[in-house]
Design a protein around this motif. Sequence first.
Motif, mmCIF file in Angstrom:
data_model
loop_
_atom_site.group_PDB
_atom_site.id
_atom_site.type_symbol
_atom_site.label_atom_id
_atom_site.label_comp_id
_atom_site.label_asym_id
_atom_site.label_seq_id
_atom_site.Cartn_x
_atom_site.Cartn_y
_atom_site.Cartn_z
ATOM 1 N N TRP A 93 -3.628 6.673 -3.331
ATOM 2 C CA TRP A 93 -3.250 5.984 -2.231
ATOM 3 C C TRP A 93 -3.990 4.458 -2.206
ATOM 4 N N ASP B 111 -8.653 7.601 -2.693
ATOM 5 C CA ASP B 111 -8.181 6.371 -2.566
ATOM 6 C C ASP B 111 -8.505 5.174 -3.823
ATOM 7 N N SER C 77 -5.312 1.708 -1.453
ATOM 8 C CA SER C 77 -5.360 1.324 0.228
ATOM 9 C C SER C 77 -6.737 -0.580 -0.643
ATOM 10 N N GLU C 78 -6.714 -0.336 -1.813
ATOM 11 C CA GLU C 78 -6.391 -2.258 -2.093
ATOM 12 C C GLU C 78 -6.106 -2.357 -3.291
ATOM 13 N N LYS D 143 1.106 -1.522 -0.335
ATOM 14 C CA LYS D 143 -0.323 0.135 0.213
ATOM 15 C C LYS D 143 0.423 0.915 -0.189
#
Length: 242
Positions: free
Chosen positions: A52, A88, A54-55, A40
Amino acid sequence: MKKYFIFLLLPLLAFIACDDDDDDRYISIATVENPDNSSKFILKLDNDRSLWVSETNYSGYKPKTGQRVLADYTLLNNRGEGNNYDYDVKLNDAYNILTKGIFYITPETQDSIGNDPIGLRDMWIGSDFLNIRFFYDGFNQTHFISLVKDDSKTYEDNKVHLELRHNNHDDSPVYRASGIVSFNLTSLLTVPLDTEPIGLVIHVKRYDGSDRTYDMTYDPKNRNEMSLDADAFNEGKGSTVE
């Protein structure tokens, strides 16, 4: 001398959005910020937006800070003001782009760096990087590509002259391969926070036998992509060749 492998790509660059049924899925070139060596991390786009991860579909993918990547991602949330990133995202796929600095050549390294012809498809500055889509003819040897500054050569135009150099290691021209490389330009700054535009002249030895020059401007204040005019590119002054 450190060796660099030139990988093969890239019809992907032709797309911005990936799927008509998924308006939040994109492909972009970005620079990695990953101080924790984690799966991440932040993707810094060339327009200064930060994403970012995030997954991710690839938990084992942990690129280093400074690595340029071609990222396929889906926007999840807009983080809004007050955060150190803008969105995200879910990372669907990623390809490492060959990422290098400027090579300051010496008489001892002149031969090893090579000066074989190379083909250009596109060239642009995004963020602090000169990005080049290129092609070459080869077979089974690893080819090297470098952006060279030769301080033994002098010019009177007050611009920084750089040479795109290719070493084909005497490979046979059996098939055409293509790729993309990003060269970090920040070593050209007089001081790290220098914001003055720098005029660049890129010298290229092309397959048609010509030695072409392309004029560009590296402007540290302007973080958006700066592309060459297509007509100027074809004339040798500065986006599609052959």
